[in-house]
Design a protein around this motif. Structure first.
Motif, PDB file in Angstrom:
ATOM      1  N   LEU A   1       1.082  -1.214   0.117  1.00 36.48           N
ATOM      2  CA  LEU A   1      -0.032  -0.083   0.014  1.00 36.48           C
ATOM      3  C   LEU A   1       0.785   1.241  -0.165  1.00 36.48           C
ATOM      4  CD1 LEU A   1      -2.830  -0.823   2.712  1.00 36.48           C
ATOM      5  CD2 LEU A   1      -2.814  -0.687   0.214  1.00 36.48           C
ATOM      6  N   ALA A   2       0.420   2.218  -0.808  1.00 37.21           N
ATOM      7  CA  ALA A   2       1.201   3.520  -0.817  1.00 37.21           C
ATOM      8  C   ALA A   2       0.243   4.373   0.147  1.00 37.21           C
ATOM      9  CB  ALA A   2       1.253   4.124  -2.287  1.00 37.21           C
ATOM     10  N   GLU A   3      -0.867   4.146   0.630  1.00 39.11           N
ATOM     11  CA  GLU A   3      -1.718   5.108   1.330  1.00 39.11           C
ATOM     12  C   GLU A   3      -2.381   4.136   2.604  1.00 39.11           C
ATOM     13  OE1 GLU A   3      -4.526   7.608  -0.501  1.00 39.11           O
ATOM     14  OE2 GLU A   3      -2.818   8.818  -1.911  1.00 39.11           O
ATOM     15  N   THR A   4      -2.239   4.598   3.621  1.00 34.33           N
ATOM     16  CA  THR A   4      -2.715   3.919   4.741  1.00 34.33           C
ATOM     17  C   THR A   4      -4.282   3.505   4.719  1.00 34.33           C
ATOM     18  OG1 THR A   4      -1.175   4.647   6.440  1.00 34.33           O
ATOM     19  CG2 THR A   4      -3.101   3.479   7.436  1.00 34.33           C
ATOM     20  N   GLU A   5      -5.003   4.768   4.418  1.00 26.49           N
ATOM     21  CA  GLU A   5      -6.441   4.727   4.075  1.00 26.49           C
ATOM     22  C   GLU A   5      -6.816   5.054   2.515  1.00 26.49           C
ATOM     23  OE1 GLU A   5      -8.618   3.687   6.109  1.00 26.49           O
ATOM     24  OE2 GLU A   5      -7.300   3.253   7.664  1.00 26.49           O
ATOM     25  N   PRO A   6      -6.806   4.273   1.877  1.00 27.30           N
ATOM     26  CA  PRO A   6      -7.235   4.553   0.324  1.00 27.30           C
ATOM     27  C   PRO A   6      -8.860   5.146   0.390  1.00 27.30           C
ATOM     28  CG  PRO A   6      -6.403   2.371   0.337  1.00 27.30           C
ATOM     29  CD  PRO A   6      -6.673   2.882   1.863  1.00 27.30           C
ATOM     30  N   ARG A   7      -9.078   6.126  -0.469  1.00 27.43           N
ATOM     31  CA  ARG A   7     -10.056   6.579  -0.637  1.00 27.43           C
ATOM     32  C   ARG A   7     -11.377   5.841  -1.001  1.00 27.43           C
ATOM     33  NH1 ARG A   7     -10.130  10.615  -4.745  1.00 27.43           N
ATOM     34  NH2 ARG A   7      -8.420   9.612  -5.599  1.00 27.43           N
ATOM     35  N   ARG A   8     -12.622   5.805  -0.596  1.00 26.35           N
ATOM     36  CA  ARG A   8     -13.753   4.957  -0.778  1.00 26.35           C
ATOM     37  C   ARG A   8     -14.640   5.718  -1.321  1.00 26.35           C
ATOM     38  NH1 ARG A   8     -13.853  -0.340   0.116  1.00 26.35           N
ATOM     39  NH2 ARG A   8     -12.784  -1.030   1.790  1.00 26.35           N
ATOM     40  N   ARG A   9     -15.646   5.077  -2.239  1.00 25.02           N
ATOM     41  CA  ARG A   9     -16.744   5.685  -2.915  1.00 25.02           C
ATOM     42  C   ARG A   9     -17.620   5.940  -2.018  1.00 25.02           C
ATOM     43  NH1 ARG A   9     -18.936   5.288  -8.037  1.00 25.02           N
ATOM     44  NH2 ARG A   9     -17.261   3.738  -8.704  1.00 25.02           N
ATOM     45  N   PRO A  10     -18.058   7.266  -1.995  1.00 20.19           N
ATOM     46  CA  PRO A  10     -18.974   7.885  -0.892  1.00 20.19           C
ATOM     47  C   PRO A  10     -20.380   7.472  -1.353  1.00 20.19           C
ATOM     48  CG  PRO A  10     -18.547   9.674  -2.606  1.00 20.19           C
ATOM     49  CD  PRO A  10     -17.728   8.571  -2.836  1.00 20.19           C
ATOM     50  N   SER A  11     -20.766   6.087  -1.023  1.00 20.70           N
ATOM     51  CA  SER A  11     -22.069   5.719  -1.541  1.00 20.70           C
ATOM     52  C   SER A  11     -22.611   4.744  -0.342  1.00 20.70           C
ATOM     53  CB  SER A  11     -22.002   4.720  -2.721  1.00 20.70           C
ATOM     54  OG  SER A  11     -23.126   3.973  -3.038  1.00 20.70           O
ATOM     55  N   LEU A  12     -23.910   4.874  -0.043  1.00 20.81           N
ATOM     56  CA  LEU A  12     -24.845   3.850   0.973  1.00 20.81           C
ATOM     57  C   LEU A  12     -24.920   2.506   0.289  1.00 20.81           C
ATOM     58  CD1 LEU A  12     -27.243   6.135   2.516  1.00 20.81           C
ATOM     59  CD2 LEU A  12     -25.161   5.441   3.392  1.00 20.81           C
ATOM     60  N   ARG A  13     -24.738   2.244  -1.168  1.00 21.68           N
ATOM     61  CA  ARG A  13     -25.104   1.164  -1.850  1.00 21.68           C
ATOM     62  C   ARG A  13     -23.781   0.431  -2.102  1.00 21.68           C
ATOM     63  NH1 ARG A  13     -25.247  -1.433  -6.378  1.00 21.68           N
ATOM     64  NH2 ARG A  13     -24.266   0.071  -7.619  1.00 21.68           N
ATOM     65  N   ALA A  14     -22.879   1.143  -3.033  1.00 24.57           N
ATOM     66  CA  ALA A  14     -21.715   0.272  -3.631  1.00 24.57           C
ATOM     67  C   ALA A  14     -20.775   0.437  -2.263  1.00 24.57           C
ATOM     68  CB  ALA A  14     -21.291   1.213  -4.581  1.00 24.57           C
ATOM     69  N   ARG A  15     -19.772  -0.626  -2.147  1.00 21.39           N
ATOM     70  CA  ARG A  15     -18.583  -0.828  -1.187  1.00 21.39           C
ATOM     71  C   ARG A  15     -17.514  -0.912  -2.093  1.00 21.39           C
ATOM     72  NH1 ARG A  15     -17.155   1.160   3.712  1.00 21.39           N
ATOM     73  NH2 ARG A  15     -15.517  -0.325   4.671  1.00 21.39           N
ATOM     74  N   GLY A  16     -17.026   0.332  -2.491  1.00 16.90           N
ATOM     75  CA  GLY A  16     -15.853   0.251  -3.397  1.00 16.90           C
ATOM     76  C   GLY A  16     -14.954   1.191  -3.071  1.00 16.90           C
ATOM     77  N   LEU A  17     -13.846   1.079  -3.619  1.00 17.25           N
ATOM     78  CA  LEU A  17     -12.651   2.152  -3.671  1.00 17.25           C
ATOM     79  C   LEU A  17     -12.451   3.134  -4.850  1.00 17.25           C
ATOM     80  CD1 LEU A  17      -9.884  -0.400  -2.600  1.00 17.25           C
ATOM     81  CD2 LEU A  17     -10.992   1.348  -1.073  1.00 17.25           C
ATOM     82  N   LEU A  18     -12.174   4.449  -4.655  1.00 19.44           N
ATOM     83  CA  LEU A  18     -12.088   5.353  -5.727  1.00 19.44           C
ATOM     84  C   LEU A  18     -10.893   5.074  -6.294  1.00 19.44           C
ATOM     85  CD1 LEU A  18     -13.656   8.473  -4.070  1.00 19.44           C
ATOM     86  CD2 LEU A  18     -14.687   7.357  -6.200  1.00 19.44           C
ATOM     87  N   ALA A  19      -9.850   4.839  -5.298  1.00 20.84           N
ATOM     88  CA  ALA A  19      -8.577   4.665  -5.871  1.00 20.84           C
ATOM     89  C   ALA A  19      -7.789   3.869  -4.840  1.00 20.84           C
ATOM     90  CB  ALA A  19      -7.633   5.899  -5.807  1.00 20.84           C
TER      91      ALA A  19
END
Length: 388
Positions: A365-383
């Motif tokens: 990992l290059a970042e401790t907390e990768p950015r997540r999609r701000p969604s109540l439905r999808a559980r995914g990463l923006l990056a």
């Protein structure tokens, strides 16, 4: 804190609290309207297969649900249907979208995965979502549907505004719908004139006892396969890689015994599936869920991720354990509405992880907390920034 707000920040902490105190809880749903959130495994599993919980929006109370506005040609898909329409279309699709066809994609998926990794070189840094987890399923879906090379593009520009709409820019979602409709209209017309060895051509040709898919049904199916096939798989791959990099002991065990990977995909899906919630349901009459009476027409949100972290079904559920028997997880649904593309999503995730772990033994990992999609439905990463 309102549970809906907490779900964006830390969904699993909210689920833990609600399972103990209010397993069927009224919240502001994904559309801002009132909804009932269901969090216990047994209740969610039963709800997914309950015919009294309809997917058809005609059963929603007027003014109580504000979903994504799609034209009929895209809206008439399996996610908005009950039996007998759902049964009929699923049967016809099943004649074209077979396990054999999915398994035939294994080698093309592997070749695509290695081609994408070749482009990264032997060392460096990258956003693994943009460079790998997203383009892989897009390429696979285009191959499956038979989208010509010259018409392929990054469909995320069209699908992202539909998954995470910007309330301040409703025009973006509308423009995406228009673009998708135009794209599939042209693609279907081309397939009718020039059928080929692909799923879309087979769906056009498939029939049973004189029954065929209508133009709107074909359009909606193509849209659903592209939309759900991309969304679920990119999130499943991204979440799995992040989970492994955060659990080095599990990563080491998997590197030592890659044959465990097919079973491990089930645990990845249970631990951090691609969706927090199933598609909303509407009771056709008053229904009791977990001891709570939900009135007819109100919105019910069955939490897949809460069910998959329910300790009554999966002991020590917040621990990633690739040796766990994750059978029975609900990440891709249950019952007659079980995800049509689940075998393909599993295959893509398995192949993608195998290629990645083989190629980059020092992935980090290059970042401790990768950015997540701000969604109540999808559980995914923006990056997902990584070094290798």
């Amino acid at each position: 804190m309102d549970p809906a707000e907490g779900l964006l920040a830390d969904p699993y902490a909210v689920y833990d609290r609600l399972r103990d105190t209010a397993p069927v809880h009224r919240i502001a749903g994904t559309d801002g309207k009132p909804a009932w959130l269901v969090t216990r495994y047994d209740d969610v599993r039963e709800g997914l297969a309950n015919p009294l919980l309809s997917l058809d929006k005609k059963h929603a109370l007027p003014g109580n649900y504000r979903g994504l506005a799609l034209p009929p040609a895209l809206d008439a898909n399996l996610l908005n249907m009950d039996a007998p329409d759902h049964t009929r279309i699923r049967r016809l699709v099943g004649r074209a979208f077979t396990l054999r066809r999915v398994e035939q994609l294994r080698e093309p998926v592997r070749e695509t995965a290695h081609r994408l990794l070749d482009a990264l070189g032997t060392h460096g840094s990258t956003d693994l979502i943009a460079s790998y987890a997203a383009p892989l399923p897009i390429t696979v879906i285009c191959d499956l549907l038979g989208v010509p090379d010259e018409h392929r593009r990054d469909f995320r520009a069209w699908t992202d505004p539909l998954v995470t709409p910007d309330p301040a820019r409703p025009d973006v979602a509308r423009e995406s719908v228009v673009s998708l409709l135009g794209f599939f209209t042209g693609l279907l017309a081309d397939k009718r004139k020039n059928p080929a060895d692909d799923l879309l051509s087979d769906l056009i040709a498939v029939q049973e006892e004189g029954d065929r898919l209508t133009e709107d049904e074909l359009m909606s199916l193509a849209f659903l396969i592209l939309f759900a096939g991309y969304e679920n798989t990119v999130h499943l791959i991204g979440n799995a890689v992040l989970a492994l990099l955060r659990h080095p002991e599990q990563l080491a065990a998997l590197r030592e015994d890659p044959a465990r990977l097919p079973d491990a995909v089930g645990e990845f899906a249970r631990y951090e599936g691609p969706a927090l919630l199933a598609i909303r349901r509407f009771p056709v009459r008053d229904v009791t869920i977990g001891g709570v009476t939900v009135p007819a027409g109100e919105t019910v949100l069955l939490s897949l991720s809460a069910a998959n972290r329910d300790p009554s079904r999966f002991p020590d559920p917040d621990r990633l354990d690739l040796g766990r028997d994750a059978a029975g997880h609900l990440a891709l649904g249950h019952g007659v509405h079980y995800c049509l593309g689940a075998p393909l999503a599993r295959l893509e995730t398995e192949v993608a992880l195998a290629a990645l772990l083989e190629r980059f033994p020092d992935l980090a990992l290059a970042e401790t907390e990768p950015r997540r999609r701000p969604s109540l439905r999808a559980r995914g990463l923006l990056a997902l920034p990584v070094t290798y």
